[in-house]
Scaffold this motif. Structure first.
Motif: not given
Length: 900
Positions: A279-280, A294-295, A300-301, A319-320
Motif C-alpha cells: 500500500l505504501l 486515496d483508497n 492505512l488510516i 514500522w509505517v
C-alpha cells in the motif's frame, strides 16, 4: 421444600404454564442438596426450555442431568431435540442412537431417529446440489462465448450471496473457488472483477485461515495493482476487500466456530506488514490512479493506528513511520499541475493530513515523537535545499499538509530557516499556482496562536494587498480566509474585535457572494465556507447568514458534493450558528474578582441570547440542514474525522432541543444519521448524539422513528447515558428513553438486559434527585415484564422487592404510581413474589391499605391488583390479608359505582 416445589412445577407444566413451572423448578434447585434430585430438576427445566423455545438453555440443562446419570434417556432425548433445533444434527443423532440402545422397544425413539436420518439426508443432498451450482456459476462467468449479460449478472449475484453464508463460503473455498476467482480478476473486465472482489469479501470475512490462504493465492502485489486501477468502483471494491482482510488477520476468528482451524494459523503480522508495504509503495507509484491512491490512504488510516489507547502495542505505527513516512509525505507535498506530479484528487491532501495526524497521535513517548519530527524536517530540507523553485513549492506544500494534520510537526518545520520568508515572498508571485501554494500555507499557519502574532504583524497587510489587487478569485478568496482567521481570534467574545466596525460584515458578505457563485469551481467555493466558519463567531454574521437562503442552500450542496474536505468547515459554521459549543455560566464571585483585578471579562453578543438561537435553528431546519448533515455522516471519508463527527453531533442536539422539531428531524433522516455518530468518535460527540437520540425516543413513537432493526441499535447509545460520569440531565433522558423502549417488546427488553443496564437503572432508584429516581422506577416497572428481571426480585440477599414495597408508600404520588405498578406487574407475572412481600417489611399491610384508601383511582387500582394476586398465590398469605382490615376496605371499594 424442594420436593413440594418440584410437585408444583409438575402440576404447572401439565397445565401448560411452562414459565411458572420453570420458576418453580429453579427455586427448587436452590433448595435441593442431593445430586440425584438436582439431576431430575435439570431434566425438568430442559423440558420447560424446549417448550419456551430456548434451545441453548435446554441443551445446557439436559447436559447437566446426563453428567449426573449417563443412562437418563429422558435427558438424552431432550438434549437431542434441543441439538436438532440448534442445527447440530450429527450430535443429535448420537444422543438418539444412545436412547435407542438403552430402550430398543421405544417406538418414539425409533421414529425420531428415522425422521432425523431423513432430514440429514436432505441436507447432504442440498450440499451436493450447492457444489454443482458453484461449478455452474463459475462456468457461466468464465465462458467468453456467453453473450447473455443478464445470465452473467445473475450468476455473479448468486455467487456473492452464497459467499456471505459461512457454509456457502466454505463450499466455494473447497471447490477450488479462489483459483477461479483469480481468473475472473485477470479478465480485466470491470463487472467480472467486481463479482470476484465481492465474493472474496464473503470468503475472508471473520475467517483468518481462509484469509491467509487467499492472500497466498492472490499475492499482495496483485491486490495492490487492482486497488490502483482507473475504474473507481473496482478500486473501491478492492479497498473493501483489503479492509476485511486486515480485520480478519488482526482479530482472527470473530465467529463461533473457533477451534481446530484456528490452531493451524501462524502469526499473521508478517502478512499484515506485507500488505501495508505494498500500500505504501502504491502511494508513490506513478501508474496508480488518483482514487486508488486515496483508497490506499483511507485503508492505512483505518488499519494502522491503534483503535484505542488501552491497546499497548503501537509497533505497526512505528514500522509505517520508519518504512513509509516519506512516501506519505510525497503525496502531501504534491503540487497539482507541476512537472512529474503524482495524480491526486481534491481529497488526497486532506487524507494525507489525517493519516499523519493519526500516526503522530499513536506515538507514546518523546523519543518516538522526536524521530517523527526529524523525518519530517529531513524531508522538507531535501526539497528546500538545491531544488530551485519547484523544490521550495514542494517544501511549502508539505508544511501546509503537516499544519492541517499533526500541527506540532508543522510548527517545527515552519521554524526551519528560510521557510517563512519563502512563504511571504511567494505570496507576491505572479504565477497563480505558486501564489496559491504560498497563500494556503500562510492561512494554515495563521491557525496556530504561536504563529498568529507573527503573521498579524507581517502577513495582514500582505493578505489585504492580495485581496484588494489580485485579479484571480481563487487567490482573493484564500486571502480573504486568511483575514477571516486573523479577524476571528477573539472567538465569541463580543468585546475582542480584531477589525474595525463593519469589516467583519463586509468580509462575510463577500464570502456569501462567492459561495453562491456557481461559475467558480467547488474547490475554490470551499474556501468561502472556511471563511464563514471563522466569521460566524460574530452573532451579526450568523443572523445575516441564516437570512440568506441562497447561501445556506449553496453550503448544503457543497456538503453533499464529492469534495469532502469542506465537511469540517460546514460543521463549524453550523455549530456557531446554533451556539451548540459548551459554554459554562461564569461564577458571579469570580466575575467581581476579575473586575477588581482589571482582568479581561468575555462578553456575550446580544444576538446570542436563547430567543435568537431558537429562531436561527428554525431557519436552518426550514432550509434543509438535516438532509445535509445526514449526507455528511454517510461519507466514508477520512475528512469525517472524530472531531468533525463531534461537531455534527452538537448541531443535531441543538436541532432536537424543541420537542415540536423532532418529528421533522427524523423524517429527513436525522434519526438514522445519529446512530453511527453515537457509536464512534470522541466521547463528547458520542454522548451528544446519544442525548439527541434520547430526546427523539422520549417524545416520538420509537417504532416509527427507528423502523425495523434500527430500533435495537438505539439501545447501546441510550445505556451509555446512564454512566456515572454523565450529567444528571443525560441520566434522566437516558432513563426516560429506555422506559419507552422497554414497554415495546420482550426482544428490546432482552437487548437492554444484554447491555447490562439493569444494575445502573437500580442504582438510580436510590438517587436523591426526585425526577431521576422516578424515571429509574418507571423504567424498572417496564423491565419487570422480563422473566430474568422478575427472578432478580427473588434473589437471596437482595433488597429490590423491599425498595418497591416501601416506594409504594412514599408521599410522592408519581413515585408511588411507578412502584405500585411494578408490584402489580411482578405479582401477576411471577406468583412466588406474592409470598415474599410479607417477608421484606413489617409495613407491607399498611402500605397496601394506604394504596386502596388513596384518593387517586390509579393507585387504588394498582393496590387492588396486588392484593388480588396475593390472595390467589398462597393460603397463608391470603389468611394474613383477611386477618387485617383488608376485607372491609375491599367491600367498600367493591360498592363504588364511580370507579368501575
Amino acid at each position: 421444600t424442594a420436593e413440594q416445589l418440584r410437585a408444583r412445577g409438575n402440576a404447572l407444566f401439565q397445565a401448560g404454564d411452562h414459565g411458572a413451572a420453570l420458576a418453580a423448578y429453579t427455586e427448587a434447585l436452590s433448595l435441593s442438596d442431593t445430586a440425584s434430585e438436582r439431576a431430575v430438576l435439570h431434566r425438568n427445566r430442559a423440558a420447560c426450555y424446549l417448550k419456551l423455545e430456548d434451545y441453548a438453555k435446554a441443551e445446557a440443562d439436559a447436559t447437566k442431568a446426563i453428567e449426573a446419570d449417563g443412562r437418563d434417556v429422558k435427558a438424552l432425548f431432550r438434549r437431542s431435540q434441543a441439538l436438532q433445533q440448534l442445527g447440530r444434527l450429527d450430535q443429535a443423532v448420537t444422543d438418539l442412537q444412545r436412547c435407542v440402545s438403552l430402550e430398543p422397544r421405544n417406538k418414539a425413539f425409533q421414529e425420531a431417529l428415522r425422521a432425523l436420518g431423513s432430514s440429514m439426508h436432505e441436507k447432504m443432498k442440498a450440499m451436493s446440489c450447492t457444489d454443482s451450482k458453484v461449478e455452474q456459476m463459475f462456468q457461466i462467468l468464465l465462458d467468453l462465448d456467453e453473450k447473455d449479460a443478464d445470465k452473467k449478472q445473475k450468476a455473479a449475484q448468486n455467487l456473492i450471496v452464497l459467499a456471505r453464508e459461512e457454509a456457502g463460503a466454505e463450499k466455494i473455498f473447497q471447490s477450488d473457488g479462489v483459483r477461479l476467482l483469480v481468473q475472473l480478476l485477470d479478465t480485466a473486465k470491470a463487472d467480472l472483477m467486481l463479482a470476484a472482489l465481492r465474493t472474496l469479501v464473503g470468503l475472508c470475512s471473520g475467517h483468518r485461515s481462509r484469509t491467509t490462504a487467499i492472500l497466498a493465492e492472490l499475492g499482495a502485489p496483485r491486490l495492490a495493482a487492482v486497488l490502483g486501477v482507473e475504474h473507481e468502483q473496482v478500486s473501491l471494491a478492492a479497498c473493501n476487500l483489503l479492509h476485511v482482510m486486515f480485520d480478519s488477520l488482526k482479530e482472527g476468528l470473530q465467529k463461533d466456530f473457533r477451534g481446530k482451524e484456528d490452531a493451524v494459523v501462524l502469526d499473521s503480522s508478517r502478512d499484515l506488514k506485507l500488505l501495508i508495504k505494498h500500500l505504501l509503495e502504491l502511494l508513490v507509484l506513478e501508474g496508480a490512479s488518483a482514487h486508488g491512491r486515496d483508497n490506499a490512504l483511507n485503508l492505512l488510516i483505518k488499519v494502522v493506528p491503534r483503535k484505542s489507547p488501552k491497546e499497548t502495542n503501537n509497533s505497526l505505527s512505528l514500522w509505517v513511520i520508519d518504512q513509509g513516512l516519506k512516501k506519505i509525505l510525497e503525496v502531501g507535498s504534491t503540487v497539482c499541475g507541476s512537472l512529474g506530479s503524482l495524480p491526486v484528487t481534491e481529497n488526497s491532501r486532506m487524507s494525507t493530513s489525517v493519516l499523519l495526524s493519526k500516526l503522530y497521535e499513536d506515538l507514546k513517548c518523546d523519543a518516538e515523537r522526536e524521530n517523527f519530527h526529524h523525518l519530517c524536517e529531513d524531508y522538507v530540507r531535501s526539497w528546500f535545499e538545491g531544488h530551485e523553485l519547484l523544490g521550495k513549492l514542494r517544501a511549502i506544500q508539505t508544511v501546509s499538509c503537516l499544519l492541517q494534520g499533526p500541527s506540532d510537526a508543522g510548527n517545527r518545520v515552519l521554524e526551519l530557516e528560510g521557510i517563512m520568508d519563502s512563504v511571504l515572498s511567494l505570496c507576491a508571485s505572479v504565477c497563480e499556482a505558486h501564489q496559491l501554494v504560498a497563500v494556503e500555507a500562510l492561512i494554515h499557519a495563521a491557525d496556530k496562536a504561536k504563529r498568529a502574532s507573527f503573521i498579524t504583524a507581517n502577513g495582514v497587510n500582505l493578505l489585504k494587498e492580495i485581496y484588494k489587487h489580485s485579479e484571480r478569485d481563487s487567490i482573493r478568496i484564500r486571502a480573504l480566509v486568511g483575514l477571516c482567521k486573523l479577524g476571528s481570534a477573539g472567538g465569541t467574545d463580543f468585546s475582542m474585535k480584531q477589525f474595525a466596525e463593519g469589516s467583519t460584515m463586509k468580509l462575510a458578505k463577500q464570502c456569501r457572494k462567492w459561495l453562491c457563485n456557481e461559475a467558480i469551481d467547488a474547490g475554490t467555493r470551499r474556501w468561502a465556507v472556511e471563511g464563514l466558519a471563522y466569521l460566524t463567531f460574530d452573532a451579526d454574521v450568523k443572523e445575516e447568514f441564516v437570512e440568506d437562503k441562497a447561501a445556506m442552500q449553496a453550503m448544503f450542496q457543497l456538503a453533499k458534493s464529492e469534495d469532502r474536505s469542506v465537511l469540517y468547515a460546514v460543521a463549524s459554521t453550523l455549530v456557531n450558528c446554533t451556539n451548540s459549543y459548551d459554554h459554562e455560566e461564569p461564577d458571579p464571585q469570580m466575575l467581581e474578582l476579575a473586575k477588581y483585578a482589571k482582568q479581561h471579562i468575555p462578553e456575550q453578543h446580544p444576538k446570542d441570547k436563547p430567543e435568537f438561537v431558537k429562531r436561527r435553528v428554525r431557519k436552518l431546519l426550514t432550509a434543509g440542514v438535516v438532509s445535509a448533515l445526514a449526507c455528511m455522516v454517510k461519507s466514508e471519508n477520512p475528512a469525517l474525522t472524530n472531531s468533525c463527527r463531534e461537531l455534527i453531533s452538537r448541531v443535531f442536539l441543538a436541532l432536537v432541543e424543541e420537542a415540536e422539531d423532532r418529528g421533522g428531524v427524523v423524517a429527513q433522516g436525522g434519526g438514522k444519521a445519529l446512530i453511527p455518530l453515537s457509536l464512534e468518535g470522541t466521547e463528547v460527540g458520542q454522548t451528544k448524539a446519544a442525548q439527541a437520540l434520547a430526546k427523539i425516543t422520549i417524545t416520538s413513537n420509537p417504532e416509527m422513528a427507528f423502523p425495523g432493526e434500527r430500533i435495537y441499535e438505539v439501545v447501546r447509545p441510550l445505556v451509555s447515558l446512564l454512566h456515572l460520569q454523565r450529567t444528571g440531565l443525560e441520566n434522566f433522558e437516558g432513563l426516560m428513553a429506555l422506559t419507552n423502549l422497554a414497554g415495546i417488546s420482550e426482544r428490546l427488553r432482552q437487548k437492554i438486559l444484554k447491555e447490562r443496564a439493569v444494575p445502573m437503572i437500580e442504582g438510580y432508584m436510590f438517587e436523591e434527585h426526585d425526577l431521576i429516581r422516578l424515571a429509574a422506577t418507571e423504567c424498572m416497572c417496564n423491565m419487570a415484564m422480563s422473566k430474568e428481571v422478575q427472578e432478580m426480585f427473588l434473589a437471596e440477599g437482595s433488597d429490590r422487592l423491599k425498595l418497591m414495597v416501601l416506594y409504594s408508600g412514599e408521599e410522592d404520588e408519581k413515585l408511588r404510581r411507578a412502584a405500585s405498578g411494578t408490584l402489580a406487574m411482578l405479582t401477576a407475572l411471577h406468583p412466588p413474589i406474592c409470598k415474599r412481600i410479607p417477608q421484606v417489611t413489617v409495613h407491607w399491610l399498611e402500605i397496601l391499605q394506604a394504596l386502596l384508601l388513596s384518593p387517586s383511582a390509579e393507585l387504588q387500582h394498582r393496590g387492588a391488583v396486588v392484593v388480588m394476586n396475593m390472595m390467589a398465590s398462597a393460603r397463608d398469605v391470603a389468611e394474613q390479608l383477611i386477618a387485617s382490615e383488608m376485607l372491609e376496605i375491599l367491600s367498600v371499594l367493591a360498592k363504588d359505582k364511580d370507579k368501575p
